[in-house]
Design an enzyme around this catalytic site. Structure first.
Site, PDB file in Angstrom:
ATOM      1  CG  HIS A 159      25.912 -18.961  40.785  1.00  0.00           C
ATOM      2  ND1 HIS A 159      25.859 -20.055  39.966  1.00  0.00           N
ATOM      3  CD2 HIS A 159      26.960 -18.223  40.342  1.00  0.00           C
ATOM      4  CE1 HIS A 159      26.835 -19.996  39.079  1.00  0.00           C
ATOM      5  NE2 HIS A 159      27.522 -18.895  39.289  1.00  0.00           N
ATOM      6  CG  ASP A 172      17.432 -22.671  45.946  1.00  0.00           C
ATOM      7  OD1 ASP A 172      18.543 -22.192  45.665  1.00  0.00           O
ATOM      8  OD2 ASP A 172      17.257 -23.872  46.245  1.00  0.00           O
TER       9      ASP A 172
END
Ligand code: G6P
Length: 501
Positions: A190, A404
């Site tokens: 992720h 991110d």
């Protein structure tokens, strides 16, 4: 799946006591494995209010993305329940079968706070904070990964599909392949995967790559992450990589299987957020939020876990300079900054909290009036309904991450703006920038550029805002979280055609 018929829920729709735990011997055809279960043990509040039934939703994007798929499937979720040293039997919650893995206090310190969040997290996020390398942390990481793998081995039917999630569990795919070659093993990272030049620092780089290559399919957020991983597989394990296929060799040099590495950008349950955004009570709540802030002309919003990757300091710096220069006035503009508590025992996070809170205090002390506040800082997490009310109340959403994997907050804001208004300022270092191309993209390190972009968002003509928002909404509606999981699982179950050319 072999399990008994469930009982009917009670009148409140909550599971009965006997439904909450299910036999440890149940086996599944589909299993998801992640460090955290979707729910965390919740300690009763001071008034003894146990309205959450002892469980609350876990933080972070991973749960946001996987929970909708899991409630629709008949599988089980293996993970930690958030309470150190507590043994919890397998149980069902919110329509999901959950298999808890126990972590001792020491495991939490060494495997979770240490290796996962003070070694891997900063290393994989462009070394924004310096990663620490400790052999005791690595030993704990291996030991705990084995515990997760053992739980899967116990509960997986022959030939089951197992989907392992995220950087805390990178050794699990290899452990599963060795114990259970019958399984189909997928892995999804992720967070970003760093370039080999940075990954090279990790003393256990070979073991990590080898762990991941136990999977049939290794998924990443961006094509660049998949590319970084394949370059590391080549460089540190000498693997032969052809297009997206890594030919994995056994000890005798023979090819044992092919692992594919590919990008599958994660998303959100767009329908759920859009529906909430159309609910009269939530619309009313969003009006109330504006009113409580004195109905300023512009509300800016930041929503993050309190993490140094999110660029909160950069955002505050830009806001402070804009106030100082008079381009923003406290009478006209307020920033709501939700910073949900995260990893509070890790040193870097403690330092960050002190710094952010000091900066907010400084800005408010300088610019607030009795009536108006520059930054309404909220160190809490909120239920999704309150988040949607905030998204609706905000004219400008600020996502200024320095790095991110994806950033689902950006997608949630877009999903909530059903009237096609509002402006999204989005860092080009967030995976979401690949999909939300009509956001106002910027480099958060460039404070002047960030300030200009914020002012452009504040003054954006309604027509332009609508054009951008419509296009972003279309993108996320066409690529919601169901697409993400379906695409990944379809690719995982495809037969690999070996490309030997
Ligand atoms: C990110 C990670 C997740 C993690 C979440 C919350 O989204 O990718 O794996 O669960 O942050 O962090 P925490 O350390 O509280 O689990």
């Amino acid at each position: 799946m072999q399990r008994p018929e469930p009982e009917k829920p009670n009148a409140e729709g909550e599971p009965t006591a006997s439904q909450r735990s299910h036999p440890a011997a149940v086996k599944y055809d589909f299993m998801v494995v992640s460090n955290r279960l979707p729910v965390d043990r919740d300690v009763q509040d001071e008034n003894g209010d146990d309205s959450t039934n002892g469980w609350k939703r876990s933080p972070g994007g991973l749960v946001t993305a996987l929970a909708p798929m899991m409630t629709k499937s008949e599988g089980a979720w293996v993970g930690w329940h958030g309470a150190p040293d507590e043994t919890v039997r397998p149980f069902s919650h919110g329509g999901m079968d959950l298999v808890p893995v126990q972590l001792s206090n020491e495991d939490v310190e060494l495997y979770y706070e240490g290796f996962s969040n003070a070694t891997l997290w900063p290393l994989y996020h462009d070394v924004i904070a310096p990663p620490e390398f400790h052999r005791t942390w690595w030993d704990a990481y291996r030991k705990v990964n084995k515990r997760f793998a053992d739980a899967v081995v116990r509960h997986a039917n022959h030939g089951a599909t197992v989907w392992v999630q995220d950087y805390q569990l990178q050794l699990v795919p290899r452990m599963l392949r060795e114990a259970r070659p019958d399984l189909r093993i997928g892995f999804f990272n992720h967070i970003p995967f760093p370039p080999p030049e940075i990954f090279a620092q990790l003393p256990w780089r070979q073991a990590i790559i080898d762990g991941l290559l136990g999977a049939d399919l290794v998924g990443f957020q961006r094509p660049s992450d998949a590319g970084n991983f394949m370059r590391s597989a080549r460089r540190f394990l000498g693997a032969s990589v052809k297009q997206q296929q890594v030919h994995v060799k056994g000890p005798d040099g023979e090819i044992t299987h092919i692992a594919r590495a590919q990008a599958f950008p994660i998303s959100i349950d767009v329908e759920q957020i859009s529906e909430l955004a159309r609910t009269p009570e939530i619309i009313e709540r969003s009006r109330q939020i504006r009113k409580d802030l004195g109905n300023p002309a512009t509300i800016l919003l930041g929503v993050d876990r309190l993490d140094y990757t999110k660029g909160i300091r950069h955002r505050l710096k830009a806001i402070e300079e804009l106030l100082n220069e008079g381009k923003l006035r406290v009478e006209d503009a307020t920033l709501i900054q939700v910073a949900s508590p995260s990893r509070e025992r890790v040193e870097q996070y403690r330092l960050l909290r002190e710094e952010i809170e000091g900066t907010v205090g400084h800005i408010n002390g300088t610019y607030d009036t009795i009536q108006n506040t520059a930054v309404r800082y909220l160190h809490h997490s909120y239920p999704v309904e309150e988040m949607v009310a905030m998204y609706l109340a905000a004219d400008v959403m600020l996502v200024t991450a320095l790095r991110d994997g994806m950033n689902l907050v950006a997608k949630e804001y877009v999903a909530a703006r059903t009237a096609n208004d509002g402006a999204l300022v989005l860092s080009e270092f967030a995976g979401a920038a690949d999909q939300l191309k009509q956001a106002l993209l910027m480099n958060p390190h460039d404070i002047d550029g960030l300030k200009d972009t914020i002012m452009k968002a504040v003054h954006m003509p309604a027509k332009e805002a609508a054009r951008r928002m419509r296009s972003m909404r279309k993108q996320i509606m066409d690529h919601d979280v169901d697409h993400w999981s379906a695409d990944f699982l379809m690719a995982l179950n495809e037969k690999v055609i070996r490309d030997d050319t």
